[in-house]
Design an enzyme around this catalytic site. Sequence first.
Site, PDB file in Angstrom:
ATOM      1  N   GLY A  15       0.834  -1.195   0.000  1.00 59.66           N
ATOM      2  CA  GLY A  15       0.000   0.000   0.000  1.00 59.66           C
ATOM      3  C   GLY A  15       0.867   1.244   0.000  1.00 59.66           C
ATOM      4  O   GLY A  15       2.031   1.210  -0.390  1.00 59.66           O
ATOM      5  N   CYS A  16       0.309   2.330   0.453  1.00 60.17           N
ATOM      6  CA  CYS A  16       1.010   3.605   0.459  1.00 60.17           C
ATOM      7  C   CYS A  16       2.314   3.515   1.253  1.00 60.17           C
ATOM      8  O   CYS A  16       2.324   3.059   2.391  1.00 60.17           O
ATOM      9  CB  CYS A  16       0.102   4.678   1.064  1.00 60.17           C
ATOM     10  N   PHE A  17       3.393   3.941   0.636  1.00 56.41           N
ATOM     11  CA  PHE A  17       4.690   3.815   1.302  1.00 56.41           C
ATOM     12  C   PHE A  17       4.842   4.734   2.506  1.00 56.41           C
ATOM     13  O   PHE A  17       5.665   4.493   3.372  1.00 56.41           O
ATOM     14  CB  PHE A  17       5.857   3.956   0.342  1.00 56.41           C
TER      15      PHE A  17
END
Length: 170
Positions: A15-17
Amino acid sequence: MAENDNHNRMTFGGGCFWGMEKHFREEFGSAIRSVQVGYAGGTLANPTYENVCQGDTGHAEAITAIYDPEKVSYRKLLDFFWSIHDPTTKNAQGMDRGTQYRSVVFYHTPEQKTEAENYKKELQASKFNKPIVTEIVEATTFYPAEEYHQNYLKKNPHGYCNHFRRWTQN
């Protein structure tokens, strides 16, 4: 990060880093010697955030880090990785959608590959009713994200993050 650090390097996409970076830093502190957010697993050299968001470069938003094996094991890092995102949703985490948000372990050594594959099987048998879709693929070039993405949630404490701890290691 030097190339000879591969035995103590981890690279994960989930997902979003921003959230991945934040949670790994908070959980492991000094056991993580350095961490960067960036792009891994794609075909375009030197991608930008805008390139990756288009969804056609093949990159995943990822984190890479050098860890101290005297302070934390690769298995514990894997456990934490799988516990802070949903590895049963393909190409999505929370409101984030697209191949860049896929769940993926980029292994750097044959030992990491074996450990990730074995642990994924254990988790599938013990914690998940739906299939774990996490890819386990060999690490290729990691491209650091733009500077404004590094430590983003520390710089922007009210920024969006959909990661949270789902379980703790036994």
